[in-house]
Every structure is written in C-alpha cells, then in structure tokens.
Motif scaffolding. Structure first.
Motif, mmCIF file in Angstrom:
data_model
loop_
_atom_site.group_PDB
_atom_site.id
_atom_site.type_symbol
_atom_site.label_atom_id
_atom_site.label_comp_id
_atom_site.label_asym_id
_atom_site.label_seq_id
_atom_site.Cartn_x
_atom_site.Cartn_y
_atom_site.Cartn_z
ATOM 1 N N LEU A 136 24.559 -19.845 -17.882
ATOM 2 C CA LEU A 136 25.564 -20.352 -18.190
ATOM 3 C C LEU A 136 25.593 -21.161 -17.085
ATOM 4 N N LEU A 137 26.216 -20.265 -15.746
ATOM 5 C CA LEU A 137 26.563 -21.126 -14.526
ATOM 6 C C LEU A 137 25.344 -22.639 -14.394
ATOM 7 N N ASP A 139 23.507 -24.142 -16.350
ATOM 8 C CA ASP A 139 22.946 -25.638 -17.246
ATOM 9 C C ASP A 139 23.747 -26.128 -16.691
ATOM 10 N N SER A 140 23.509 -27.833 -16.861
ATOM 11 C CA SER A 140 23.876 -28.184 -16.501
ATOM 12 C C SER A 140 25.645 -29.072 -17.569
ATOM 13 N N SER A 141 24.910 -28.513 -18.661
ATOM 14 C CA SER A 141 25.953 -28.707 -19.710
ATOM 15 C C SER A 141 27.925 -27.893 -18.790
ATOM 16 N N PHE A 142 29.076 -28.046 -19.540
ATOM 17 C CA PHE A 142 29.868 -27.263 -18.991
ATOM 18 C C PHE A 142 30.445 -26.628 -20.702
ATOM 19 N N ILE A 143 30.815 -25.415 -20.778
ATOM 20 C CA ILE A 143 31.202 -24.882 -22.052
ATOM 21 C C ILE A 143 32.486 -24.536 -21.775
ATOM 22 N N ASP A 144 33.778 -25.206 -23.137
ATOM 23 C CA ASP A 144 34.948 -25.014 -22.786
ATOM 24 C C ASP A 144 35.152 -23.609 -22.858
ATOM 25 N N ILE A 145 35.147 -22.837 -21.882
ATOM 26 C CA ILE A 145 35.417 -21.397 -21.375
ATOM 27 C C ILE A 145 36.374 -20.524 -22.406
ATOM 28 N N PHE A 151 30.646 -16.759 -24.983
ATOM 29 C CA PHE A 151 31.099 -16.218 -23.829
ATOM 30 C C PHE A 151 32.462 -14.502 -23.592
#
Lengths: 215, 242
Positions: A136-137, A139-145, A151
């Motif tokens: 997850l860290l 990965d180039s894209s981000f997620i809304d945690i 998550f």
C-alpha cells in the motif's frame, strides 16, 4: 450460566452490523464475511453454552480454526490482489497451516486445543498484513484510508493476530487472576476481540458506503 | 507496534496524496499554459497575416487596379506594357498570398520541425528589412521532436523578436540556434538600447519577460540574459530537448 459473555456480545453486534450493511453485497469476499460472522457467533454461542453446562467444547473450537484460517487467508488474498498477482507465498502459508493443523490432530488428538496452529497462523497473518501495508505504501496511487474497507479489515486482522501472538509468547506471565476469577489473558482476549470486531464493523460500514458510491 | 504502523501509514498516505495533487496541479498548469501559448501563436499569426494583407497584398492589388484603370486601349504599346506590369503585380500578390496561406497552418509550422518554424519567423523578420540579420540555424536536421516544447520555443522566439521590434531600437540582430548533447540552445543578440534586467525582474513588470522566464522554467530550461542600458541585449536560452 452466562450465555451472553462480553465476547458473544461483541460478535453479535458485529454480526448485526454485517447483516445490515453487507446483506446486499454481491462481492464474494463480503458475502463470505457475512457468513463468517454468522459462523463465529454460532460457534461462540454454542461454545459458551457447552462451557456453561460443563460439556467439553474444545473440539468445536478446533473445527472452527479450519474455517477461521480459510476465511482469513481468503480475505488477505482479496486485499493483496489489489496490489499484486503473486499468490505463491499465500498458498505456501495456507499449505503450512494445513499441515500443522492436521498433524497436530494426529499427534495430540482432537480434544486438545490446537494452539500450535493458532500460533503459527497468527504469525503468518501478521506477516501478510504487514506485506499488505508495505504494498500500500509502495503503490504510486493513494487511497482514502478513512473510508477504505480493505484497509480497516486488514487492520483488524493485524491488531488481533499481533496481540494474540504477543499474548501467546507471554502466556505464562499473563495468566494471573484479576477482578476475581477473570484472568489477564481473558481480558486481553476480550480487548483484542473488541478491536478486531470493532475494526471489522467499521470496514463493513465503509464497504456499504463504497458500494453506494460505485452503484 | 500496529498503532505506530497505522499512524505512519496515515502520515505517509497524506504525503503521497499531497504529492499526487501537486503533480496534478502542475500538469493542469502546464496544459493551461500550453493552451495559452497556442492561442498566442495563433494571435501572432493572425496579426502578421492582417498586417501583410493590409501593407503588402492590399497595396499590390491597389496598384494593380490603378494600373489597369489607366490602360488606354488606343495606345496598344503602352497598354500592353501596363497589362504586363499588372500581371506581374498579380503574380507577386499570388506569391504573397501563398506565403500567408502557409502561415495560416499555424501549429502545422511546428509539425514540420522546430528548425522550419524558427526559419519561418526569421523569414518574416528579414522581410521587414529593418534589421541587419546574422543567422545560424542548425535545427533543420534535428531528428528528435517534442511538439509541446516546440510550440513553447516558437512562442518564446516570437516574444523575443516582438520585444526587439517594439522596444530595442536595434539595427543588428544575431540569431544562433543549435542542438547539442540533448540541450537546445537559442541565442539572440542585438545592439539595441538595452535595459536594466535586474530592476525589471524585481518589479515583475514589462516586456513579457516574466512570461518568457515562466515558460522556460516550465520546460526545465535556463535563461541567461545580459543587458545594460545603451549596450544591447544578449539572450541565451538552454532547453533540455526532446
């Protein structure tokens, strides 16, 4: 006879939330999560009932371990597949758990609690959850945690199995009675259950929100 | 340990989010700047065409009309001469219109390569006849292309030439363009009135210099500008290319 002990209550709450938020979900994993919550609650209720009557109930929990391991492995696979197609390590972990699970029965019998499998699979689950966070860290894209169901589901697994592993390691030190007959290990277990099902409950709510947004 | 891990992931994710948003903003800014550049190139082309139509083709056709009006058919020898002159004027007009049609292609100028696009600009500058030009354009055989950068480079050159025409009062302009080691070098030197670059830079005003600096920065280029009052201006631009 205390049928509705704290753990049963926590699991019932989580089941109720799962029923409300996951009943319409068509994704296999979330459907299985609902089924698993029903199973968890049934087993816990039956175990509690049997325990209250003084009937041997470890065989029930031993059977449950198989379903628990299967579901958690599938859940981790479901979360990991977002970031990687690599399944070898997961399959290896599953095979190792199965070998230990069945060999433990052969060696120690069916009526002895299968604690070795629990310990080994806990470590495996912690490693995989850490691997998930690493991916997850990376990965180039981000997620809304805050609203990502996977998550929080993984977070529940990490907290619970990491806590279980530590609790198992320090089992001898922690088996002291506090509040009358309640042992410290039991209290820790209740807290871990609260964290696990609390986080899973939140993940079910997030999943329902996600589904609503996707539809 | 899991709590610290969660906190770290949260903080890292927030940084990642900011970074991605920043990149997105930069991309949007670049696209908007590209659009602005495209519009400016088109405007400049339209201005040139309007000026040419008015000052050149218009005059040629007026002269043709005058010549044809003055034809006296009774004097066949003189009439033939005048018709021939008119024909020559019409041919010249056609030639001029063809040149203008080429300009109307706008961005297609850039598509034929930055060397050609620059040469087109130089040709127009040469046609004004106001300046003594010394040109070295080694960009015709450039194998690599970068359409977005080409458009910006062309606009930079247009702006620089525009500044020279409007403000510099120069008589000699030296233009040097070449590509070396993945760097495109543009050098424009003139003997005009010059100016205090530092003061203008600090004031952030005037002569489109800020827009030139901004665009060069946008394509990771470098601007070296040497100028002093009454001492001419020397502009050197280095742009990673392609």
């Amino acid at each position: 006879m205390l049928l509705f002990n704290p753990i049963v209550c926590i699991e019932l709450t989580c089941l109720a939330v799962a029923v409300v938020f996951l009943i319409k979900d068509k994704t296999l994993f979330w459907r299985l999560a609902l089924c698993y919550q029903i199973l968890v609650f049934t087993v816990e209720l039956a175990g509690s009932y049997m325990g209250g009557l003084g009937i041997h109930n470890l065989w029930l929990y031993n059977i449950f371990i198989f379903f628990e391991a299967s579901f958690i492995f599938y859940g981790i696979h479901h979360c990991l597949k977002i970031y990687t197609k690599q399944k070898t390590a997961l399959i290896f972990g599953l095979i190792l758990t199965c070998i230990i699970y069945f060999s433990s029965f052969i060696i120690r019998g069916f009526l002895v609690y299968n604690s070795i499998t629990i310990s080994v699979m806990s470590v495996i689950f912690v490693i995989f959850t850490l691997y998930y966070y690493y991916l997850l860290l990376k990965d180039s894209s981000f997620i809304d945690i805050r609203t990502n169901p996977e998550f929080w589901w993984i977070a529940g697994v990490l907290f619970y199995y990491f806590g279980s592993t530590i609790s198992n390691i320090f089992y001898d030190v922690l088996t002291i009675n506090i509040f009358g007959h309640m042992s410290l290990t039991y209290l820790i277990f209740v807290i871990l259950c609260f964290i696990l099902y609390g986080l899973w409950t939140y993940s079910y709510i997030c999943r329902a929100k996600q589904r609503k947004l996707q539809s | 340990m899991p709590i610290f891990l969660m906190m770290y992931i949260r903080s890292y994710n927030r940084h990642k989010k900011n970074h991605i948003l920043e990149k997105e903003n930069m991309r949007r800014e670049f696209e908007s700047e590209m659009l602005q550049t495209r519009i400016e190139v088109q405007e400049k082309t339209m201005q040139t065409i309007a000026t040419e139509l008015h000052d050149n083709v218009g005059q040629l056709l007026s002269l043709t009309t005058l010549t044809l009006n003055s034809v006296n058919l009774n004097n066949s020898e003189k009439a033939a001469q005048k018709i021939e002159n008119s024909l020559s004027l019409v041919n010249k007009s056609i030639k001029e219109l063809r040149e203008l049609a080429k300009l109307l292609h706008g961005e297609q100028i850039v598509e034929t390569g930055i060397g050609n696009a620059i040469q087109q600009e130089i040709n127009w500058l040469e046609k004004t006849g106001t300046f003594e030009l010394s040109v070295s354009n080694q960009l015709f055989d450039l194998k690599e292309t970068s359409p977005d950068k080409d458009l910006i480079i062309l606009r930079l050159l247009q702006e620089i030439i525009n500044n020279i025409i409007k403000h510099a009062n120069a008589t000699i302009i030296s233009l040097n363009f070449y590509h070396d080691n993945h760097i495109l070098h543009l050098s424009v030197k003139e003997n005009g009135v010059g100016f205090n670059y530092e003061r203008i830079k600090a004031k952030k005003s005037g002569m489109g210099l800020n827009s030139i600096s901004k665009r060069i920065e946008m394509i990771n280029g470098k601007l070296i500008l040497n100028s002093a009052p009454n001492n001419g201006t020397n502009i050197l631009i280095e742009i990673p290319y392609p």
